[in-house]
Write an enzyme that holds these catalytic residues in place. Sequence first.
Site, PDB file in Angstrom:
ATOM      1  N   GLY A   1      35.834  47.723  26.250  1.00 54.00           N
ATOM      2  CA  GLY A   1      34.404  47.933  26.011  1.00 54.00           C
ATOM      3  C   GLY A   1      34.069  49.417  26.020  1.00 54.00           C
ATOM      4  O   GLY A   1      34.568  50.159  26.858  1.00 54.00           O
TER       5      GLY A   1
ATOM      6  N   ARG B   1      39.902  45.459  20.551  1.00 52.08           N
ATOM      7  CA  ARG B   1      40.662  44.592  21.453  1.00 52.08           C
ATOM      8  C   ARG B   1      41.836  44.052  20.657  1.00 52.08           C
ATOM      9  O   ARG B   1      41.721  43.788  19.468  1.00 52.08           O
ATOM     10  CB  ARG B   1      39.771  43.479  21.991  1.00 52.08           C
ATOM     11  CG  ARG B   1      38.681  44.046  22.915  1.00 52.08           C
ATOM     12  CD  ARG B   1      38.205  43.025  23.937  1.00 52.08           C
ATOM     13  NE  ARG B   1      37.592  43.698  25.080  1.00 52.08           N
ATOM     14  CZ  ARG B   1      36.294  44.022  25.157  1.00 52.08           C
ATOM     15  NH1 ARG B   1      35.491  43.758  24.173  1.00 52.08           N
ATOM     16  NH2 ARG B   1      35.827  44.604  26.244  1.00 52.08           N
TER      17      ARG B   1
ATOM     18  N   ASP C   1      39.994  47.745  33.139  1.00 48.68           N
ATOM     19  CA  ASP C   1      41.250  47.323  33.768  1.00 48.68           C
ATOM     20  C   ASP C   1      42.213  46.660  32.791  1.00 48.68           C
ATOM     21  O   ASP C   1      43.427  46.760  32.957  1.00 48.68           O
ATOM     22  CB  ASP C   1      41.021  46.500  35.037  1.00 48.68           C
ATOM     23  CG  ASP C   1      40.301  45.204  34.764  1.00 48.68           C
ATOM     24  OD1 ASP C   1      39.673  45.089  33.694  1.00 48.68           O
ATOM     25  OD2 ASP C   1      40.370  44.317  35.623  1.00 48.68           O
TER      26      ASP C   1
ATOM     27  N   THR D   1      34.035  52.353  31.916  1.00 51.13           N
ATOM     28  CA  THR D   1      33.358  51.065  31.696  1.00 51.13           C
ATOM     29  C   THR D   1      32.017  51.116  32.412  1.00 51.13           C
ATOM     30  O   THR D   1      31.916  51.735  33.468  1.00 51.13           O
ATOM     31  CB  THR D   1      34.179  49.873  32.253  1.00 51.13           C
ATOM     32  OG1 THR D   1      33.367  48.705  32.209  1.00 51.13           O
ATOM     33  CG2 THR D   1      34.620  50.066  33.677  1.00 51.13           C
TER      34      THR D   1
ATOM     35  N   ASP E   1      30.644  48.723  33.888  1.00 56.04           N
ATOM     36  CA  ASP E   1      30.572  47.734  34.978  1.00 56.04           C
ATOM     37  C   ASP E   1      30.948  48.270  36.357  1.00 56.04           C
ATOM     38  O   ASP E   1      30.721  47.613  37.363  1.00 56.04           O
ATOM     39  CB  ASP E   1      31.496  46.548  34.670  1.00 56.04           C
ATOM     40  CG  ASP E   1      30.969  45.726  33.506  1.00 56.04           C
ATOM     41  OD1 ASP E   1      29.767  45.825  33.220  1.00 56.04           O
ATOM     42  OD2 ASP E   1      31.766  45.001  32.880  1.00 56.04           O
TER      43      ASP E   1
ATOM     44  N   ASP F   1      33.810  48.369  37.663  1.00 53.44           N
ATOM     45  CA  ASP F   1      34.667  47.376  38.321  1.00 53.44           C
ATOM     46  C   ASP F   1      36.154  47.732  38.270  1.00 53.44           C
ATOM     47  O   ASP F   1      37.002  46.853  38.288  1.00 53.44           O
ATOM     48  CB  ASP F   1      34.435  45.995  37.686  1.00 53.44           C
ATOM     49  CG  ASP F   1      34.795  45.976  36.208  1.00 53.44           C
ATOM     50  OD1 ASP F   1      35.025  47.050  35.623  1.00 53.44           O
ATOM     51  OD2 ASP F   1      34.855  44.876  35.626  1.00 53.44           O
TER      52      ASP F   1
ATOM     53  N   ARG G   1      30.068  40.776  34.903  1.00 52.41           N
ATOM     54  CA  ARG G   1      30.633  39.432  34.999  1.00 52.41           C
ATOM     55  C   ARG G   1      31.294  39.203  36.351  1.00 52.41           C
ATOM     56  O   ARG G   1      31.118  38.182  36.982  1.00 52.41           O
ATOM     57  CB  ARG G   1      31.654  39.214  33.883  1.00 52.41           C
ATOM     58  CG  ARG G   1      31.045  38.376  32.814  1.00 52.41           C
ATOM     59  CD  ARG G   1      31.994  37.988  31.728  1.00 52.41           C
ATOM     60  NE  ARG G   1      31.321  38.261  30.479  1.00 52.41           N
ATOM     61  CZ  ARG G   1      31.758  39.088  29.554  1.00 52.41           C
ATOM     62  NH1 ARG G   1      32.902  39.698  29.702  1.00 52.41           N
ATOM     63  NH2 ARG G   1      31.069  39.296  28.469  1.00 52.41           N
TER      64      ARG G   1
HETATM   65  P1  ADP Z   1      38.780  46.652  29.302  1.00 52.56           P
HETATM   66  O1  ADP Z   1      39.809  47.717  29.170  1.00 52.56           O
HETATM   67  O2  ADP Z   1      37.386  47.170  29.087  1.00 52.56           O
HETATM   68  O3  ADP Z   1      38.953  45.850  30.577  1.00 52.56           O
HETATM   69  P2  ADP Z   1      40.005  44.454  27.807  1.00 52.56           P
HETATM   70  O4  ADP Z   1      40.249  43.628  29.028  1.00 52.56           O
HETATM   71  O5  ADP Z   1      39.512  43.788  26.587  1.00 52.56           O
HETATM   72  O6  ADP Z   1      38.972  45.650  28.082  1.00 52.56           O
HETATM   73  O7  ADP Z   1      41.381  45.209  27.464  1.00 52.56           O
HETATM   74  C1  ADP Z   1      41.465  46.090  26.383  1.00 52.56           C
HETATM   75  C2  ADP Z   1      42.791  45.932  25.678  1.00 52.56           C
HETATM   76  O8  ADP Z   1      43.853  46.271  26.584  1.00 52.56           O
HETATM   77  C3  ADP Z   1      43.118  44.508  25.241  1.00 52.56           C
HETATM   78  O9  ADP Z   1      42.529  44.173  24.018  1.00 52.56           O
HETATM   79  C4  ADP Z   1      44.631  44.558  25.134  1.00 52.56           C
HETATM   80  O10 ADP Z   1      45.034  45.129  23.898  1.00 52.56           O
HETATM   81  C5  ADP Z   1      45.014  45.513  26.264  1.00 52.56           C
HETATM   82  N1  ADP Z   1      45.459  44.717  27.414  1.00 52.56           N
HETATM   83  C6  ADP Z   1      44.712  43.950  28.225  1.00 52.56           C
HETATM   84  N2  ADP Z   1      45.465  43.312  29.136  1.00 52.56           N
HETATM   85  C7  ADP Z   1      46.742  43.669  28.886  1.00 52.56           C
HETATM   86  C8  ADP Z   1      48.016  43.343  29.459  1.00 52.56           C
HETATM   87  N3  ADP Z   1      48.105  42.501  30.502  1.00 52.56           N
HETATM   88  N4  ADP Z   1      49.121  43.933  28.946  1.00 52.56           N
HETATM   89  C9  ADP Z   1      49.028  44.790  27.905  1.00 52.56           C
HETATM   90  N5  ADP Z   1      47.874  45.120  27.308  1.00 52.56           N
HETATM   91  C10 ADP Z   1      46.738  44.581  27.785  1.00 52.56           C
END
Ligand code: ADP
Length: 319
Positions: A11, A72, A103, A125, A127, A129, A171
């Site tokens: 995000g 994403r 995260d 982010t 949030d 978090d 969330r």
């Molecule tokens: P944020 O970074 O804001 O928490 P997301 O959870 O959507 O957002 O994660 C962003 C991107 O990071 C995901 O679309 C994916 O490409 C990558 N990602 C998330 N989790 C994993 C994971 N366990 N291993 C590798 N890449 C990941």
Amino acid sequence: MKRIGVLTSGGDAPGMNAAVRAVVRKAIYHEIEVYGVIGGYAGLMSGNIEKLELGSVGDIIHRGGTFLQSARSEEFKTKEGQQRGIAQLRKHGIDGLVVIGGDGSYRGAKALTEQGFPCVGVPGTIDNDIPGTQFTIGFDTAVNTVIDAIDKIRDTASSHERTFIVEVMGRNAGDIALWAGLAGGAETILIPEAEQDIQEIAQRLKKGQDRGKKHSIIIVAEGVMNGYEASKQIQEVADMDIRVTVLGHVQRGGSPTVTDRVLASRLGARAVELLLADKGGRAVGIENNKLVDYDIIEALAMPHKVDLDLYKLSSELSI
Ligand code: ADP
């Protein structure tokens, strides 16, 4: 380390641009070349990578969103996807990567580091978090946006003697609700980290009204329930006129506050320092106004803790 890369992922958050600017300028200051990955991990796998110069990050410190774009990608969660990303980085002669995101993005950075490609995570982010830091880039701006809205809602709430419910983002973490609720003088704040009894809330609101309280504002973090559901549940207990406002994505946008610009500049620059010191696999953060860094794997295992002292204070002040 001669050449580093930077990407924004997950995000978007106000202040991400200021962080990218800090990465680019700090690296160039140390005579390191910087490449920007466009479109997060998806752009990394497809090789959407371009050289950034001092001027590439001119006139962006005050802009919300991320000029590097974010995306994403499910594919990047696979080892093959990560290997493709590493191959692209190597093809461009890049030796280290700064990942600005939440995260999920940290997990991606951790995966790359485990496969031998050093990454440093920068918490971005709204949030708030992310473990390993007291504050994330974008949180302060988002809370200020919420406060702006609450102040306006307060004007109409007091004119019409109504109760308003404001649903905010969050969330898993109640930070936005908590800080905005405290700063906005909310009567009640519903956050995922603390259990609340709707019956009791409704009775308290009713008592306040009977005492002559003209209006009430309730802040609900989306992770607890949506604003309309909260309104329904309260109205089942107490008959009162409630209006609901869902703030939604306005909370993500806007020009970053001073706090977020300064935080982003400090964290982005520290990330470059770590890569230069050959300390890949770290996550940077801020605690008690001091920069800190943790092993990214350890950071991911730390729990994010909302400040429950603030929650208690808010309850005490809203009697
Ligand atoms: P944020 O970074 O804001 O928490 P997301 O959870 O959507 O957002 O994660 C962003 C991107 O990071 C995901 O679309 C994916 O490409 C990558 N990602 C998330 N989790 C994993 C994971 N366990 N291993 C590798 N890449 C990941």
